[in-house]
Design a protein around this motif. Structure first.
Motif, PDB file in Angstrom:
ATOM      1  N   ALA A  24      19.226  -0.795  -6.742  1.00 50.88           N
ATOM      2  CA  ALA A  24      19.496   0.126  -5.134  1.00 50.88           C
ATOM      3  C   ALA A  24      18.477   0.621  -5.088  1.00 50.88           C
ATOM      4  CB  ALA A  24      20.647   0.928  -5.028  1.00 50.88           C
ATOM      5  N   GLN A  25      17.559   0.768  -6.617  1.00 48.20           N
ATOM      6  CA  GLN A  25      16.495   1.884  -6.643  1.00 48.20           C
ATOM      7  C   GLN A  25      15.020   0.744  -6.499  1.00 48.20           C
ATOM      8  OE1 GLN A  25      15.790   5.183  -6.486  1.00 48.20           O
ATOM      9  NE2 GLN A  25      17.731   5.200  -5.903  1.00 48.20           N
ATOM     10  N   ARG A  26      15.456  -0.713  -6.851  1.00 47.13           N
ATOM     11  CA  ARG A  26      14.209  -1.253  -6.966  1.00 47.13           C
ATOM     12  C   ARG A  26      14.008  -1.839  -5.428  1.00 47.13           C
ATOM     13  NH1 ARG A  26      16.155  -5.426 -12.605  1.00 47.13           N
ATOM     14  NH2 ARG A  26      14.826  -3.348 -14.302  1.00 47.13           N
ATOM     15  N   ARG A  27      15.442  -1.998  -4.946  1.00 58.84           N
ATOM     16  CA  ARG A  27      14.751  -2.599  -3.639  1.00 58.84           C
ATOM     17  C   ARG A  27      14.445  -1.899  -2.894  1.00 58.84           C
ATOM     18  NH1 ARG A  27      21.436  -4.971  -3.999  1.00 58.84           N
ATOM     19  NH2 ARG A  27      21.452  -2.190  -3.280  1.00 58.84           N
ATOM     20  N   GLN A  28      14.670  -0.265  -2.571  1.00 63.60           N
ATOM     21  CA  GLN A  28      13.846   0.730  -2.184  1.00 63.60           C
ATOM     22  C   GLN A  28      12.428   0.441  -2.500  1.00 63.60           C
ATOM     23  OE1 GLN A  28      14.848   2.604   0.287  1.00 63.60           O
ATOM     24  NE2 GLN A  28      12.876   3.830   0.161  1.00 63.60           N
ATOM     25  N   ALA A  29      11.806   0.571  -3.921  1.00 64.82           N
ATOM     26  CA  ALA A  29      10.118   0.375  -4.170  1.00 64.82           C
ATOM     27  C   ALA A  29       9.916  -0.340  -3.560  1.00 64.82           C
ATOM     28  CB  ALA A  29      10.722   0.310  -5.810  1.00 64.82           C
ATOM     29  N   LEU A  30      10.123  -1.647  -3.658  1.00 64.44           N
ATOM     30  CA  LEU A  30       9.976  -3.392  -2.503  1.00 64.44           C
ATOM     31  C   LEU A  30      10.285  -2.234  -0.883  1.00 64.44           C
ATOM     32  CD1 LEU A  30       9.714  -6.616  -3.514  1.00 64.44           C
ATOM     33  CD2 LEU A  30      12.067  -6.851  -2.906  1.00 64.44           C
ATOM     34  N   GLU A  31      10.899  -2.270  -0.700  1.00 67.25           N
ATOM     35  CA  GLU A  31      10.334  -1.936   0.644  1.00 67.25           C
ATOM     36  C   GLU A  31       9.229  -0.279   1.366  1.00 67.25           C
ATOM     37  OE1 GLU A  31      11.609  -2.680   3.866  1.00 67.25           O
ATOM     38  OE2 GLU A  31      13.853  -3.913   2.610  1.00 67.25           O
ATOM     39  N   GLN A  76       9.783   8.066  -5.543  1.00 61.08           N
ATOM     40  CA  GLN A  76      10.714   7.209  -5.203  1.00 61.08           C
ATOM     41  C   GLN A  76      10.736   6.287  -7.567  1.00 61.08           C
ATOM     42  OE1 GLN A  76      10.453   3.488  -5.747  1.00 61.08           O
ATOM     43  NE2 GLN A  76      12.697   2.652  -5.908  1.00 61.08           N
ATOM     44  N   ALA A  77       9.250   6.872  -7.610  1.00 60.15           N
ATOM     45  CA  ALA A  77       9.349   5.849  -9.045  1.00 60.15           C
ATOM     46  C   ALA A  77      10.708   6.848 -10.024  1.00 60.15           C
ATOM     47  CB  ALA A  77       7.546   5.982  -9.349  1.00 60.15           C
ATOM     48  N   GLN A  78      10.102   7.900  -9.848  1.00 60.11           N
ATOM     49  CA  GLN A  78      11.352   9.173 -11.012  1.00 60.11           C
ATOM     50  C   GLN A  78      12.328   8.376 -10.627  1.00 60.11           C
ATOM     51  OE1 GLN A  78      10.408  13.475  -9.614  1.00 60.11           O
ATOM     52  NE2 GLN A  78       8.029  13.181 -10.366  1.00 60.11           N
ATOM     53  N   ALA A  79      13.397   8.179  -9.412  1.00 61.15           N
ATOM     54  CA  ALA A  79      14.391   7.834  -8.638  1.00 61.15           C
ATOM     55  C   ALA A  79      14.487   6.934  -9.564  1.00 61.15           C
ATOM     56  CB  ALA A  79      15.009   7.894  -7.437  1.00 61.15           C
ATOM     57  N   LEU A  80      13.785   5.738 -10.221  1.00 59.47           N
ATOM     58  CA  LEU A  80      14.417   4.826 -10.018  1.00 59.47           C
ATOM     59  C   LEU A  80      14.121   4.551 -12.185  1.00 59.47           C
ATOM     60  CD1 LEU A  80      14.443   0.972 -10.539  1.00 59.47           C
ATOM     61  CD2 LEU A  80      12.340   0.887 -10.330  1.00 59.47           C
ATOM     62  N   ALA A  81      12.802   4.938 -12.381  1.00 57.68           N
ATOM     63  CA  ALA A  81      12.677   5.519 -13.600  1.00 57.68           C
ATOM     64  C   ALA A  81      14.282   6.267 -14.344  1.00 57.68           C
ATOM     65  CB  ALA A  81      11.773   6.573 -14.050  1.00 57.68           C
ATOM     66  N   ALA A 134       6.861  -0.852  -1.360  1.00 57.74           N
ATOM     67  CA  ALA A 134       5.964  -1.544  -1.273  1.00 57.74           C
ATOM     68  C   ALA A 134       4.995  -2.061  -0.658  1.00 57.74           C
ATOM     69  CB  ALA A 134       6.203  -2.287  -2.826  1.00 57.74           C
ATOM     70  N   ALA A 135       6.738  -3.159   0.225  1.00 59.21           N
ATOM     71  CA  ALA A 135       5.770  -3.879   1.501  1.00 59.21           C
ATOM     72  C   ALA A 135       5.293  -2.807   2.491  1.00 59.21           C
ATOM     73  CB  ALA A 135       7.271  -4.376   1.825  1.00 59.21           C
ATOM     74  N   GLN A 136       6.001  -1.689   3.346  1.00 59.98           N
ATOM     75  CA  GLN A 136       5.674  -0.830   3.801  1.00 59.98           C
ATOM     76  C   GLN A 136       4.355  -0.432   3.397  1.00 59.98           C
ATOM     77  OE1 GLN A 136       8.691   2.685   4.976  1.00 59.98           O
ATOM     78  NE2 GLN A 136      10.259   1.063   4.556  1.00 59.98           N
ATOM     79  N   GLY A 137       3.347   0.105   2.313  1.00 58.02           N
ATOM     80  CA  GLY A 137       2.230   0.088   2.493  1.00 58.02           C
ATOM     81  C   GLY A 137       1.471  -0.852   2.099  1.00 58.02           C
ATOM     82  N   PHE A 138       1.677  -2.016   2.048  1.00 58.24           N
ATOM     83  CA  PHE A 138       1.097  -3.449   2.440  1.00 58.24           C
ATOM     84  C   PHE A 138       0.492  -3.458   3.675  1.00 58.24           C
ATOM     85  CE2 PHE A 138       1.688  -4.016  -2.301  1.00 58.24           C
ATOM     86  CZ  PHE A 138       0.001  -4.079  -2.682  1.00 58.24           C
ATOM     87  N   LEU A 139       1.413  -3.334   4.817  1.00 56.53           N
ATOM     88  CA  LEU A 139       1.509  -3.387   6.137  1.00 56.53           C
ATOM     89  C   LEU A 139       1.490  -2.278   6.765  1.00 56.53           C
ATOM     90  CD1 LEU A 139       5.416  -4.127   6.433  1.00 56.53           C
ATOM     91  CD2 LEU A 139       3.510  -5.413   7.226  1.00 56.53           C
ATOM     92  N   ALA A 140       1.053  -1.208   5.868  1.00 56.77           N
ATOM     93  CA  ALA A 140      -0.042   0.011   6.551  1.00 56.77           C
ATOM     94  C   ALA A 140      -1.298  -0.067   6.025  1.00 56.77           C
ATOM     95  CB  ALA A 140       0.638   1.123   5.912  1.00 56.77           C
ATOM     96  N   GLN A 141      -1.852  -0.868   5.048  1.00 62.97           N
ATOM     97  CA  GLN A 141      -3.248  -1.344   4.891  1.00 62.97           C
ATOM     98  C   GLN A 141      -3.917  -2.283   5.249  1.00 62.97           C
ATOM     99  OE1 GLN A 141      -3.405  -2.193   0.871  1.00 62.97           O
ATOM    100  NE2 GLN A 141      -3.068   0.354   0.232  1.00 62.97           N
ATOM    101  N   VAL A 142      -3.096  -3.503   5.373  1.00 59.52           N
ATOM    102  CA  VAL A 142      -3.132  -3.954   7.152  1.00 59.52           C
ATOM    103  C   VAL A 142      -3.371  -3.455   8.252  1.00 59.52           C
ATOM    104  CG1 VAL A 142      -2.626  -6.224   8.230  1.00 59.52           C
ATOM    105  CG2 VAL A 142      -2.486  -5.813   5.641  1.00 59.52           C
ATOM    106  N   GLY A 143      -2.588  -2.496   8.914  1.00 56.02           N
ATOM    107  CA  GLY A 143      -2.476  -1.850   9.790  1.00 56.02           C
ATOM    108  C   GLY A 143      -4.003  -1.123  10.329  1.00 56.02           C
ATOM    109  N   LEU A 144      -4.296  -0.635   9.118  1.00 58.12           N
ATOM    110  CA  LEU A 144      -5.491   0.387   9.127  1.00 58.12           C
ATOM    111  C   LEU A 144      -6.509  -0.668   9.382  1.00 58.12           C
ATOM    112  CD1 LEU A 144      -6.834   2.915   8.966  1.00 58.12           C
ATOM    113  CD2 LEU A 144      -6.650   2.998   6.721  1.00 58.12           C
TER     114      LEU A 144
END
Length: 479
Positions: A438-445, A401-406, A447-457
């Protein structure tokens, strides 16, 4: 002859004892699963585990303050603490049953004696004063382990309640962190939605001007009107979700509303948590819910021990000393003093199957506790595997996604350069920005999923909980 009689009585007593203690065929069939059976590697090096205050590694002091308030004021956590106190009281009660019991009593009565009972005149038919001042004591001699089993069960229940309180604490902290991350995600999405709404308004104005000039048809105008209304709806929906998340966060704190001055968080200010590369055997001992399930097994085993002891004689030593008199004036005189002491033996002979049924029920409870423990361990491993998989999947998606945003940002910058050179229209620039948003919204989603997975772990790895030194059974073992 007398010796033969004594031998016969002893033989009869032994036969009765053996006959009553018929527990054949009643035993536990379930087995605890240890780390080896579950395929976990032995702990060679100290494995990476969450710190007791793992949430502070996210680097947000506002979150730290909210967690502290939640740990202090959450009602569910207080309920768990009350259950823990109740279980501790049960341990004290079980210990008391194994100690000598002493009591005192004073009785002062006026009594009408019957003329037609066992008391002859002048006592029969008279009204007399009766007095008694006694000190009594008893001691249950736990030869067969009944009291020990009850105490083991009580200690198991108390340790399980303590571990469940700690598990509730871990869950509470994780939920506060999740609500905080969710709020940050929604706040970031609302910022992007507000920019998208402003953009749609600009596009509608441009298309309206072109339609009035005859450069665009009414179809384009109506499509942009629909897009603007849709963008406005998204802003309103996100505002409602933010308020709902704030309410949920306040409820976790045990308060009707959030403290004043708590500003919306930002995902960009959060730091990533460290995660382990693999699981080791000692990890299973660092989950409070697994420790609670293990202590439930010990409690059930104590109940089985107590149920087996019911098949054997119950021996008590009892004694009474004090004063008894006919007439209150005689109560404390030396001649009114008396005492008795001796053992009391209760032996079950025929209970209609009650003892076997009770033992079968206790053994079934033990099997259920063991399988509940096994299920808790397997479910915990699934949670860790799921969260680890989510982290890897999000990391892979973020890289793409970082490539798509860039690429979208480069296209937007090129459109603006062409606009400044007079070879691109404002609509083309706004269209390029739409792709960026649209790409920034995806990046935000992501990032949130990553932090939630870290909290879950972090939660799946025990949330920083460590078994207390006085509770070795919190470790995984088979028996």
């Amino acid at each position: 002859m007398k010796r033969r009689s004594l031998c016969a009585v002893a033989a009869l007593g032994a036969a009765l004892l053996v006959g009553c203690a018929d527990t054949q065929g009643i035993r536990s069939e379930a087995r605890l699963r240890d780390a080896t059976a579950l395929g976990l590697a032995a702990a060679i090096e100290p494995s990476l585990a969450p710190a007791p205050d793992w949430w502070t590694a996210l680097g947000d002091p506002a979150l730290d303050a909210l967690v502290a308030r939640a740990l202090e004021g959450n009602p569910s956590l207080r309920v768990a603490a009350a259950r823990m106190a109740r279980a501790d009281a049960g341990v004290a009660l079980a210990r008391a049953a194994d100690a000598p019991q002493v009591g005192a009593g004073l009785e002062l009565n006026r009594q009408q004696f019957s003329e037609n009972y066992i008391y002859p005149p002048p006592l029969g038919g008279s009204v007399q004063s009766l007095g008694g001042l006694k000190l009594s004591g008893s001691w249950a001699l736990d030869f067969f382990g009944r009291n020990a089993g009850v105490l083991q069960a009580a200690i198991g229940q108390a340790r399980a309640a303590e571990a469940e309180h700690d598990a509730a604490r871990v869950l509470l902290v994780a939920n506060v962190a999740r609500a905080w991350i969710q709020w940050a995600r929604l706040a970031g999405q609302r910022e992007l939605a507000e920019r998208s709404l402003a953009q749609r308004q600009e596009m509608l104005a441009l298309v309206g001007a072109r339609a009035r000039a005859g450069l665009d048809n009414r179809i384009e105008l109506h499509l942009n009107e629909s897009n603007q209304a849709d963008a406005h709806t998204q802003v309103l929906a996100l505002a409602q979700q933010i308020e709902a998340t704030r309410h949920a966060l306040a409820a976790l704190l045990g308060e009707p509303r959030l403290p004043a001055g708590v500003a919306a968080p930002s995902l960009g200010r959060l730091r990533r948590l460290a995660v382990p590369a693999e699981l080791q055997a000692d990890w299973l001992g660092r989950r409070a819910d697994i420790a609670a399930a293990r202590w439930r097994v010990e409690a059930a085993r104590g109940q089985v021990q107590a149920a087996r002891a019911e098949f054997y004689p119950n021996v008590n030593l009892a004694g009474v000393l004090g004063f008894e008199s006919l007439g209150f004036g005689q109560l404390l005189r030396g001649g009114s003093f008396g005492w008795n002491v001796g053992p009391a033996l209760r032996l079950p002979i025929f209970e209609g199957g009650r003892l076997r049924a009770n033992l079968k029920g206790s053994v079934a409870d033990e099997d259920a506790a063991i399988e509940s423990y096994n299920a808790a361990v397997i479910d915990a491993m699934r949670e860790v595997a799921d969260q680890s998989l989510a982290l890897r999947a999000v990391a892979a998606q973020q890289a793409q996604q970082a490539q798509a945003l860039a690429g979208a940002e480069r296209a937007w910058e090129l459109a603006r350069q062409r606009q400044r050179a007079g070879i691109a229209t404002d609509l083309q620039v706004l269209a390029a920005e739409t792709a960026v948003l649209a790409q920034r919204r995806q990046a935000l989603e992501l990032a949130a999923q990553g932090f939630l997975a870290q909290v879950g772990l972090a939660q799946a790895l025990g949330g920083g909980w460590q078994p207390r030194p006085e509770a070795p059974l919190a470790r995984v073992s088979a028996r």
